[in-house]
Design a protein around this motif. Structure first.
Motif, PDB file in Angstrom:
ATOM      1  N   ASN A   3       0.808  -1.233   0.000  1.00  0.00           N
ATOM      2  CA  ASN A   3       0.000   0.000   0.000  1.00  0.00           C
ATOM      3  C   ASN A   3       0.829   1.266   0.000  1.00  0.00           C
ATOM      4  N   LYS A   6      -0.876   4.745  -0.874  1.00  0.00           N
ATOM      5  CA  LYS A   6      -1.857   5.209   0.111  1.00  0.00           C
ATOM      6  C   LYS A   6      -1.149   5.761   1.357  1.00  0.00           C
ATOM      7  N   LYS A   7      -0.124   5.026   1.786  1.00  0.00           N
ATOM      8  CA  LYS A   7       0.590   5.457   2.982  1.00  0.00           C
ATOM      9  C   LYS A   7       1.335   6.773   2.744  1.00  0.00           C
ATOM     10  N   TYR A  11       0.726  10.256   4.811  1.00  0.00           N
ATOM     11  CA  TYR A  11       1.760  11.004   5.531  1.00  0.00           C
ATOM     12  C   TYR A  11       1.962  12.390   4.942  1.00  0.00           C
ATOM     13  N   LEU A  32       7.738   7.455   6.560  1.00  0.00           N
ATOM     14  CA  LEU A  32       7.549   6.149   5.910  1.00  0.00           C
ATOM     15  C   LEU A  32       8.507   5.084   6.448  1.00  0.00           C
ATOM     16  N   GLU A  35       6.865   2.808   8.579  1.00  0.00           N
ATOM     17  CA  GLU A  35       5.997   1.837   7.918  1.00  0.00           C
ATOM     18  C   GLU A  35       6.813   0.746   7.229  1.00  0.00           C
ATOM     19  N   LYS A  72      -6.535   7.890   6.835  1.00  0.00           N
ATOM     20  CA  LYS A  72      -5.549   7.736   7.902  1.00  0.00           C
ATOM     21  C   LYS A  72      -5.581   6.361   8.586  1.00  0.00           C
ATOM     22  N   GLY A  74      -5.166   3.513   7.557  1.00  0.00           N
ATOM     23  CA  GLY A  74      -4.151   2.575   7.103  1.00  0.00           C
ATOM     24  C   GLY A  74      -2.797   2.743   7.781  1.00  0.00           C
ATOM     25  N   LEU A  75      -2.626   3.829   8.511  1.00  0.00           N
ATOM     26  CA  LEU A  75      -1.316   4.076   9.117  1.00  0.00           C
ATOM     27  C   LEU A  75      -1.159   3.293  10.414  1.00  0.00           C
ATOM     28  N   SER A  76       0.117   3.081  10.810  1.00  0.00           N
ATOM     29  CA  SER A  76       0.302   2.342  12.055  1.00  0.00           C
ATOM     30  C   SER A  76      -0.262   3.153  13.224  1.00  0.00           C
TER      31      SER A  76
END
Ligand SMILES: [Zn+2]
Length: 402
Positions: A3, A6-7, A11, A32, A35, A72, A74-76
């Motif tokens: 992804n 998207k990430k 960010y 990133l 990620e 958002k 999808g982010l850690s």
């Protein structure tokens, strides 16, 4: 990377929202890494990241916030939960950080945004210890009532103070360190007048006090402490840095001076007062400070304090110099605020027309509104100029949502 697009987009949006709508490629790349982006992949992705940042920067702030809300998830977790960037060198025990207000008047929003909140929030994020230390070793700059009101303000807006310390209660510690420095021969008692010393400094010459023996300096130090010895202005303790330093402010700077002004808390107990560049590194070494977030205006002081750390072979805490938030139309001078209160031009520290913490509390703001502001701004060296209307528009919207 899974992804990736998207990430990177998320960010870029997040970074843009925190920086007035303009994302920075470097910041997006470093985010990133969280990620799973690898250093050797940066080249491969750089072009695409650039493109995404350009697209994001074309949107206005409102559109960016809308887009960010959509993607958002999808982010850690830790990245979205706390808006703050990660700090380096954080151990399993967390961090030890501090906030050093001077009890010289009411705390205001500038103090909190520029120092109190960022430090406090990182201790909340990582765990550890958070000290609030009253900087009160200048007897002429202390308001007896401020200790209490500052504590109340910090309890309310920060809420995670591990311990309150008062510098002027720690004088023995500072005197002990001064004796150690004297015995190491790295400080000296200078009896030159301010004008004389300035001449030496301007011509990059040592004054004659600098070459005195350790014993002679110890005798002079006793004469500073003794009320029948040197008088105010006759002697000052200086650090032997380097009189040839290219920055004149670094040349044999002072660490302690005589000031017989009565201290509101300690009364007449002391006549020699340690200055910031002694008090701060001693506290930081003694308390084991790991990270410091401070204003850009403290860059020279940090350099000086680093020299004291070096003498004691201690590792200097990781330091970040945060940009100032400059309010174009708010009074943030404690001196000015005190003056207006004592003249009766304001009803008190919590007058609705001033941005003191007590006034904001009285106006029913929630601490979270200011926390969000600081989180969104993040760690940045860039100064931000803002007027009160714009600032409170943001704060009001956070206040409604929190
Ligand atoms: Zn001298």
């Amino acid at each position: 990377m899974k992804n990736f697009e998207k990430k990177a987009c998320a960010y870029a949006l997040k970074n843009a929202i925190a920086h007035d709508g303009k994302a920075i490629v470097g910041s997006v790349i470093s985010a990133l890494f969280n990620e799973g982006l690898k250093q050797d992949e940066v080249k491969k992705y750089a072009k695409e990241i650039n493109k995404i940042v350009l697209e994001v920067n074309k949107l206005n702030l409102e559109e960016q916030e809308k887009e960010y809300d959509k993607i958002k998830d999808g982010l850690s977790q830790r990245e979205t939960r706390e808006g703050l960037d990660e700090l380096p060198n954080v151990s399993k025990k967390g961090v030890i950080m501090r906030f050093r207000p001077a009890p010289s008047g009411p705390l205001h929003i500038g103090n909190m945004i520029g120092a109190g909140l960022p430090n406090s929030l990182y201790v909340k994020k990582y765990g550890g210890k958070f000290y609030v230390i009253f900087d009160d070793t200048n007897p002429e700059n202390v308001h007896a009532e401020s200790y209490k009101s500052i504590k109340k303000d910090c309890d309310w807006i920060l809420g995670n103070v591990s311990k309150y310390l008062i510098s002027s209660d720690r004088m023995k510690l500072y005197y002990d360190y001064i004796e150690k420095l004297l015995k190491k021969g790295v400080v000296y008692v200078c009896t030159c007048s301010a004008d004389e010393f300035k001449k030496f400094s301007n011509s990059k010459q040592n004054c004659s006090c600098r070459k005195l023996s350790v014993n002679e300096n110890l005798i002079r130090w006793k004469k500073m402490l003794n009320k029948n010895g040197f008088k105010e202005g006759e002697a000052v303790l200086r650090f032997k840095s380097d009189m040839k330093n290219s920055n004149p402010a670094m040349r044999d700077f002072p660490l302690a001076r005589i000031n017989e002004h009565e201290h509101p808390r300690q009364k007449k107990k002391y006549r020699v007062w340690p200055l910031m560049n002694l008090v701060v590194p001693v506290d930081d070494m003694e308390l084991g400070m790991t990270h410091i977030i401070r204003g850009k205006d403290h860059k020279d002081n940090a350099e000086r304090q680093k020299m004291i750390f070096k003498i004691f072979e201690k590792k200097f805490p990781w330091t970040f110099f945060i940009g100032r938030v400059k309010f174009t139309d708010l009074i943030l001078s404690k001196r000015k605020l005190n003056e207006m209160i004592s003249k009766g031009e304001l009803s008190g520290e919590d007058d609705a027309n001033i941005p003191t913490i007590s006034s904001l509390r009285k106006r029913k703001y929630k601490p979270e509104a200011f926390v969000k502001f600081v989180e969104q701004r993040g760690l940045t060296e860039v100064d931000k100029v803002i007027d009160s209307k714009e600032f409170f528009k943001i704060i009001d919207s956070f206040n409604r949502r929190s």
